[in-house]
Design an enzyme around this catalytic site. Structure first.
Site, PDB file in Angstrom:
ATOM      1  N   HIS A   1      13.023  -1.877  -0.929  1.00  0.00           N
ATOM      2  CA  HIS A   1      12.225  -1.357  -2.037  1.00  0.00           C
ATOM      3  C   HIS A   1      12.955  -0.178  -2.661  1.00  0.00           C
ATOM      4  O   HIS A   1      13.606   0.608  -1.964  1.00  0.00           O
ATOM      5  CB  HIS A   1      10.838  -0.935  -1.547  1.00  0.00           C
ATOM      6  CG  HIS A   1       9.860  -0.679  -2.646  1.00  0.00           C
ATOM      7  ND1 HIS A   1       9.879   0.479  -3.391  1.00  0.00           N
ATOM      8  CD2 HIS A   1       8.840  -1.433  -3.145  1.00  0.00           C
ATOM      9  CE1 HIS A   1       8.907   0.426  -4.285  1.00  0.00           C
ATOM     10  NE2 HIS A   1       8.264  -0.721  -4.161  1.00  0.00           N
TER      11      HIS A   1
ATOM     12  N   GLU B   1      11.934  -5.786  -9.077  1.00  0.00           N
ATOM     13  CA  GLU B   1      11.165  -4.596  -9.405  1.00  0.00           C
ATOM     14  C   GLU B   1      12.010  -3.690 -10.300  1.00  0.00           C
ATOM     15  O   GLU B   1      12.828  -2.915  -9.800  1.00  0.00           O
ATOM     16  CB  GLU B   1      10.718  -3.860  -8.141  1.00  0.00           C
ATOM     17  CG  GLU B   1      11.782  -3.752  -7.051  1.00  0.00           C
ATOM     18  CD  GLU B   1      11.502  -2.609  -6.090  1.00  0.00           C
ATOM     19  OE1 GLU B   1      10.373  -2.124  -6.052  1.00  0.00           O
ATOM     20  OE2 GLU B   1      12.443  -2.178  -5.417  1.00  0.00           O
TER      21      GLU B   1
ATOM     22  N   GLY C   1       1.582  -2.783  -6.280  1.00  0.00           N
ATOM     23  CA  GLY C   1       1.404  -1.480  -5.667  1.00  0.00           C
ATOM     24  C   GLY C   1      -0.007  -0.963  -5.824  1.00  0.00           C
ATOM     25  O   GLY C   1      -0.918  -1.329  -5.088  1.00  0.00           O
TER      26      GLY C   1
ATOM     27  N   SER D   1       4.273  -2.699 -11.781  1.00  0.00           N
ATOM     28  CA  SER D   1       2.974  -2.323 -12.365  1.00  0.00           C
ATOM     29  C   SER D   1       2.133  -3.522 -12.798  1.00  0.00           C
ATOM     30  O   SER D   1       1.490  -3.507 -13.847  1.00  0.00           O
ATOM     31  CB  SER D   1       3.172  -1.357 -13.546  1.00  0.00           C
ATOM     32  OG  SER D   1       3.740  -0.139 -13.109  1.00  0.00           O
TER      33      SER D   1
ATOM     34  N   TRP E   1       0.804  -1.214   0.000  1.00  0.00           N
ATOM     35  CA  TRP E   1       0.000   0.000   0.000  1.00  0.00           C
ATOM     36  C   TRP E   1       0.842   1.271   0.000  1.00  0.00           C
ATOM     37  O   TRP E   1       0.322   2.348  -0.242  1.00  0.00           O
ATOM     38  CB  TRP E   1      -0.940  -0.005   1.217  1.00  0.00           C
ATOM     39  CG  TRP E   1      -2.199  -0.784   0.991  1.00  0.00           C
ATOM     40  CD1 TRP E   1      -2.405  -1.767   0.069  1.00  0.00           C
ATOM     41  CD2 TRP E   1      -3.434  -0.638   1.697  1.00  0.00           C
ATOM     42  NE1 TRP E   1      -3.684  -2.251   0.156  1.00  0.00           N
ATOM     43  CE2 TRP E   1      -4.341  -1.583   1.149  1.00  0.00           C
ATOM     44  CE3 TRP E   1      -3.861   0.169   2.743  1.00  0.00           C
ATOM     45  CZ2 TRP E   1      -5.653  -1.712   1.614  1.00  0.00           C
ATOM     46  CZ3 TRP E   1      -5.169   0.030   3.218  1.00  0.00           C
ATOM     47  CH2 TRP E   1      -6.052  -0.890   2.653  1.00  0.00           C
TER      48      TRP E   1
END
Length: 249
Positions: free
Chosen positions: A95, A165, A231, A210, A10
């Site tokens: 991240h 990612e 996400g 994405s 989130w």
């Protein structure tokens, strides 16, 4: 093959009212589910309440980062044990947004992952290249370095999760092609086997760029993709559940 993990992130979104989305997800994920494992990583302010909302379901709750130390004079930071105490069973570390915004290096990420393991929660260790690095043909060099330096010494293969990612695909709507994803995920798997032996085949490798209901089926079908770190599409239960159902088929 490792069990698929569909994990939501989130980020810095969500107030108490948004826990209704957690409830909607929990209502659709039975505790006895043998399909995909399902996880929502929430802002720290929502972890305890989110854990309560998901109780009795198959939905797990996680955190979005943790400090490398177990306690001490680190104002504003959260120890992994605090996350676990609030109800988290996973935590994202490394991240790209944390690496960029807070200067978290591979060494810091390894220390955070180690702290998570000591606390008894599973670290999701993120790796990935920038657009400049991809254009320079440095993708596998970057990934190899991050894998070597972000996974803590003494970690067991089955106790960690890796998330690939591509930084240029996060929140941009751009998605790596199936061929690009397969190349990197296969490389990550080979690095895991090189480090852990056959046990390296048990580590789950998530794609985190994405993913949404429109592209999830194609991405999840790619070799060595064991789930997603999602996400924007995790903020609404309908979108997140659509991906979960695709993974559970």
């Amino acid at each position: 093959m490792p069990r698929t993990l569909i994990a939501g992130n989130w980020k810095m979104n969500g107030l108490m009212a948004n826990l209704a989305e957690v409830e909607r997800v929990a209502a659709e994920v039975p505790a006895s589910s043998e399909g995909a494992e399902t996880l929502l990583c929430l802002p720290a302010t929502l972890i305890h309440a989110g854990s309560a909302k998901s109780e009795g379901s198959g939905l797990k709750i996680g955190g979005e980062t943790c400090h490398a130390n177990e306690k001490g004079a680190h104002t504003g930071d959260l120890a992994a044990e605090m996350l676990k105490d609030a109800g988290a069973s996973y935590v994202i570390v490394g991240h790209s947004e944390r690496r960029a915004d807070h200067g978290e290096t591979d060494a810091v990420v390894a220390a955070q992952a180690s702290a998570a393991l000591r606390a008894g929660i599973t670290p999701i260790i993120c790796v990935g290249e920038t657009l400049d690095q991809r254009d320079a043909g440095e993708v596998l060099t970057v990934i190899t370095t991050q894998m070597a330096e972000s996974i803590p010494e003494g970690a067991e293969a089955a106790a960690i999760v890796i998330a690939y990612e591509p930084v240029w695909a996060i929140g941009t709507g751009r998605v790596a092609t199936s061929e690009q994803i397969a190349e990197v995920h296969t490389s990550i798997r080979n690095l895991l086997v090189r480090r852990f032996g056959d046990a390296g085949r048990t580590t789950r490798i998530l794609y985190g760029g994405s993913m949404n209901p429109g592209n999830a089926a194609e991405i999840l079908a790619v070799a060595e993709v064991n789930g997603g770190l999602i996400g924007g599409a995790s903020l609404k239960a309908a979108d997140f559940l659509a991906i979960y159902r695709l993974a559970a088929q």
